[in-house]
Design an enzyme around this catalytic site. Structure first.
Site, PDB file in Angstrom:
ATOM      1  N   TYR A 264      22.520  24.655  17.248  1.00 31.89           N
ATOM      2  CA  TYR A 264      22.712  25.852  18.060  1.00 31.89           C
ATOM      3  C   TYR A 264      23.533  25.568  19.321  1.00 31.89           C
ATOM      4  O   TYR A 264      24.152  26.460  19.878  1.00 31.89           O
ATOM      5  CB  TYR A 264      21.363  26.383  18.545  1.00 31.89           C
ATOM      6  CG  TYR A 264      20.414  26.847  17.487  1.00 31.89           C
ATOM      7  CD1 TYR A 264      20.748  27.878  16.618  1.00 31.89           C
ATOM      8  CD2 TYR A 264      19.140  26.284  17.374  1.00 31.89           C
ATOM      9  CE1 TYR A 264      19.848  28.333  15.663  1.00 31.89           C
ATOM     10  CE2 TYR A 264      18.237  26.726  16.433  1.00 31.89           C
ATOM     11  CZ  TYR A 264      18.589  27.756  15.574  1.00 31.89           C
ATOM     12  OH  TYR A 264      17.689  28.192  14.642  1.00 31.89           O
ATOM     13  N   THR A 300      24.780  27.184   8.621  1.00 29.86           N
ATOM     14  CA  THR A 300      24.429  27.284  10.045  1.00 29.86           C
ATOM     15  C   THR A 300      22.928  27.133  10.234  1.00 29.86           C
ATOM     16  O   THR A 300      22.139  27.362   9.315  1.00 29.86           O
ATOM     17  CB  THR A 300      24.827  28.642  10.645  1.00 29.86           C
ATOM     18  OG1 THR A 300      23.914  29.654  10.180  1.00 29.86           O
ATOM     19  CG2 THR A 300      26.255  29.024  10.307  1.00 29.86           C
ATOM     20  N   ASP A 301      22.531  26.786  11.447  1.00 26.62           N
ATOM     21  CA  ASP A 301      21.114  26.814  11.781  1.00 26.62           C
ATOM     22  C   ASP A 301      20.638  28.264  11.749  1.00 26.62           C
ATOM     23  O   ASP A 301      21.440  29.199  11.712  1.00 26.62           O
ATOM     24  CB  ASP A 301      20.876  26.155  13.153  1.00 26.62           C
ATOM     25  CG  ASP A 301      19.505  25.497  13.235  1.00 26.62           C
ATOM     26  OD1 ASP A 301      18.566  25.958  12.550  1.00 26.62           O
ATOM     27  OD2 ASP A 301      19.361  24.525  13.996  1.00 26.62           O
ATOM     28  N   TRP A 302      19.335  28.448  11.780  1.00 25.65           N
ATOM     29  CA  TRP A 302      18.742  29.750  11.472  1.00 25.65           C
ATOM     30  C   TRP A 302      18.913  30.770  12.614  1.00 25.65           C
ATOM     31  O   TRP A 302      18.647  30.478  13.774  1.00 25.65           O
ATOM     32  CB  TRP A 302      17.258  29.547  11.176  1.00 25.65           C
ATOM     33  CG  TRP A 302      16.907  29.275   9.738  1.00 25.65           C
ATOM     34  CD1 TRP A 302      15.808  29.753   9.075  1.00 25.65           C
ATOM     35  CD2 TRP A 302      17.608  28.468   8.764  1.00 25.65           C
ATOM     36  NE1 TRP A 302      15.807  29.298   7.765  1.00 25.65           N
ATOM     37  CE2 TRP A 302      16.897  28.513   7.546  1.00 25.65           C
ATOM     38  CE3 TRP A 302      18.785  27.726   8.791  1.00 25.65           C
ATOM     39  CZ2 TRP A 302      17.308  27.851   6.393  1.00 25.65           C
ATOM     40  CZ3 TRP A 302      19.204  27.053   7.643  1.00 25.65           C
ATOM     41  CH2 TRP A 302      18.464  27.126   6.467  1.00 25.65           C
ATOM     42  N   LEU A 304      21.722  32.978  13.696  1.00 28.09           N
ATOM     43  CA  LEU A 304      22.894  33.036  14.586  1.00 28.09           C
ATOM     44  C   LEU A 304      23.469  34.442  14.728  1.00 28.09           C
ATOM     45  O   LEU A 304      24.242  34.693  15.642  1.00 28.09           O
ATOM     46  CB  LEU A 304      24.018  32.120  14.051  1.00 28.09           C
ATOM     47  CG  LEU A 304      24.187  30.773  14.760  1.00 28.09           C
ATOM     48  CD1 LEU A 304      22.923  29.958  14.669  1.00 28.09           C
ATOM     49  CD2 LEU A 304      25.357  30.003  14.155  1.00 28.09           C
TER      50      LEU A 304
END
Length: 579
Positions: A264, A300-302, A304
């Site tokens: 993030y 991607t990380d969770w 976004l």
């Protein structure tokens, strides 16, 4: 009846991918770009509510075309296997029958943070990755990865949302227990072994795909705050050690890791654009794809893109540096940056609209869908998406795996000081605090008053500051020093009777006074009471070495540079210390 080429296991994977891609509608392609979260009910049926459940399973699979899911929560082994078979049957009934790929956060240690890791439950229990780093044995880490692979395969998990190979260079950061410590060299050696254990020599039907995180290294967080939250979004490099944090990711790519998750964090004060790494073209296309040659899946990380409730609190999208953009503009920016998939999101209609409006090309969507479909074929999901609940029950937590995990717990314990106390002999009167009296009674006579004890055993956890809100309370941040009242109480015990102190190091605790007064001081990174007492009484051997230094004071921590390993002045114990 002739089967379509994508259904024919005898054809080359690339041919199958192209055949399936050509049959897909834009809506079906858009669904592939989302890796969302699901829960299940305790009886193995689809969950209709939960802290991370924002739509029903049939709606996501049948109506929105999603086929990648992260299962949140802990459940019975048989029930999980049955749930996996139910969701694969649901997917098989869709127009093209694309099987579901299921992922999970780590499930083999002691941390319980629904935003990062689950405790082992039915799975074999091992020390946290920090504990594996304390042992420092790549062969053991490969065995660990292989154990995870076999237990995950049994219940149907095909993607591991780990290993986490950030470097623990900022002592206050809350995510250190999931790392291999502060050494880039050791982390590089261990991630190679971990990826081999999960994936084998090459990705195939018996593999679990490794989603390595958090590119390009999430350790150097300003003030040690975590970028799950807006007050922790800044990532800084005052020591100029950006390449040091990249080294383990180069090793993971060389080892053939299948997937990569950017963090993030928003880089500040570098030549990179000041936007979160999931939106960052300099980092994803320029560095990861270009300079490092990574051609796997970038997820991607969770969270976004969209604001979403977590445990009843509304959290903003973690669109750091892109907060001003609309959901569609954020999605376009992430795709332009080089991301293939959006973690924790479920809005394929946004992708459809971006393509229809001409903002994103159909070819760009195909590029990512091609990668995602290819992995499903390579993992053998089109041929064998189901699992055997009986075999799952035999495999998960099997004696062989449990014994390996218990041995690793004992090896990982790190003896920091020993003033002629260890190993303890005979059957002394024991006073215990933070230790099960029932477990302790197998080693000595448990007494209620420390004055009557020959030996006290005290288990502590690294201090942290309480933060508002349920979700943030799981991320242990802030001061590493024991509050004054608590410290006085600890030191009073140490003055009363010879005391073995064991500190669980999820972060580097500040404990100079405890180190000075304890009869023996031991660090653990996830170990049972029996593991600690076996080492205390000489029935097992502690082999651990500190995977980071233990600072002398919070002033030293605050003066250190977040990107520089072991950078505090005059630490109580140096990185690598262990008797």
């Amino acid at each position: 009846m002739t089967i379509p080429p994508y259904r024919d296991p005898h054809r080359p994977v690339d041919e199958r991918v192209e055949d399936l891609l050509a049959r897909m509608t834009l809506e079906e392609k858009a669904g592939q770009l989302f890796h969302s979260m699901l829960g299940m009910s305790a009886d193995g049926t689809f969950a209709t509510e939960g802290p991370f459940v924002h739509a029903s399973t049939p709606e996501l699979v049948e109506d929105r075309g999603l086929t990648h899911f992260n299962l949140i929560g802990q459940y019975g082994v048989r029930e999980t296997a049955q749930w996996v078979n139910r969701i694969q049957e649901l997917a098989a009934g869709t127009r093209l029958g694309i099987p579901v790929t299921l992922s999970t956060d780590p499930r083999h240690a002691f941390t319980d943070n629904p935003g990062a890791s689950f405790n082992s439950g039915a799975f074999s229990a091992w020390p946290e990755p920090l504990g594996l780093a304390a042992i420092g044995d790549p062969e053991l880490v490969e065995k660990f990865g292989d154990t995870v692979r076999r237990e995950y395969l049994a219940v149907g998990f095909r993607v591991a949302l780990h290993p986490q190979i950030d470097l623990a260079t900022e002592p206050r950061w809350s995510r250190q227990s999931g790392t291999f410590g502060s050494s880039a060299e050791l982390t590089s050696a261990l991630v190679r072994a971990y990826v081999r254990g999960l994936q084998g020599a090459r990705l195939g039907p018996e593999s679990v795909a490794a989603m390595v995180k958090h590119f390009p290294g999430g350790g150097p967080q300003k003030d040690g705050e975590d970028p799950h939250f807006a007050h922790g979004k800044e990532q800084v490099y005052p020591g100029g050690m950006r390449d040091y944090h990249l080294a383990p990711f180069k090793a993971a790519i060389e080892a053939g890791c299948s997937q990569m998750m950017p963090y993030y964090g928003q880089p500040v004060g570098t030549d990179w654009e000041e936007v979160g790494f999931g939106f960052n073209r300099d980092v994803l296309t320029g560095l990861l794809r270009g300079r490092l040659g990574f051609d796997g899946v970038i997820c991607t990380d969770w969270g976004l893109l969209t604001d979403a409730p977590i445990f009843g609190e509304l959290f903003p999208a973690r669109a750091w540096g892109a907060e001003h953009l609309s959901v569609a503009e954020r999605a376009a920016k992430a795709l332009d940056a080089g991301a293939d998939q959006f973690g924790g999101e479920q809005c394929p209609e946004v992708i459809v609209e971006l393509v229809r409006s001409g903002r994103v090309s159909a070819a760009r969507i195909d590029e990512s869908v091609r990668r995602l479909l290819r992995e499903k074929f390579v993992l053998g999901l089109f041929e064998n998406p189901h699992v055997d609940p009986d075999r799952a029950e035999e495999t998960v937590g099997a004696g062989e795996f449990t014994a390996l995990g218990e041995a690793a717990q004992r090896r990982s314990l790190t003896v920091l000081t020993n003033h002629a106390l260890l190993p303890v002999e005979g059957r002394p009167n024991l006073y215990v605090r933070g230790v099960s009296e029932r477990t302790a009674s197998a080693y000595g006579n448990v007494v209620a008053d420390p004055v009557a004890a020959d030996l006290a055993v005290l288990r502590l956890r690294t201090p942290h500051e309480k933060r508002p809100g349920l979700f943030e309370s799981f991320f242990h941040s802030g001061s590493l020093a024991f509050p004054e009242d608590e410290l006085k109480e600890i030191l009073r015990l140490l003055d009363t009777t010879p005391t073995l102190v064991c500190v669980n190091l999820e972060r580097p605790a500040v404990l100079p006074e405890i180190a000075a007064k304890a009869a023996a001081l031991v660090a653990d990174y996830g170990a049972s009471d029996a593991a600690l007492l076996d080492v205390t009484f000489g029935r097992a051997r502690a082999e651990g070495r500190l995977p980071f230094e233990l600072p002398r004071s919070m002033a030293a921590v605050e003066a250190s540079r977040p990107d520089v390993p072991n950078d505090t002045e005059d630490p109580v114990f140096a990185c690598g210390h262990g008797l």
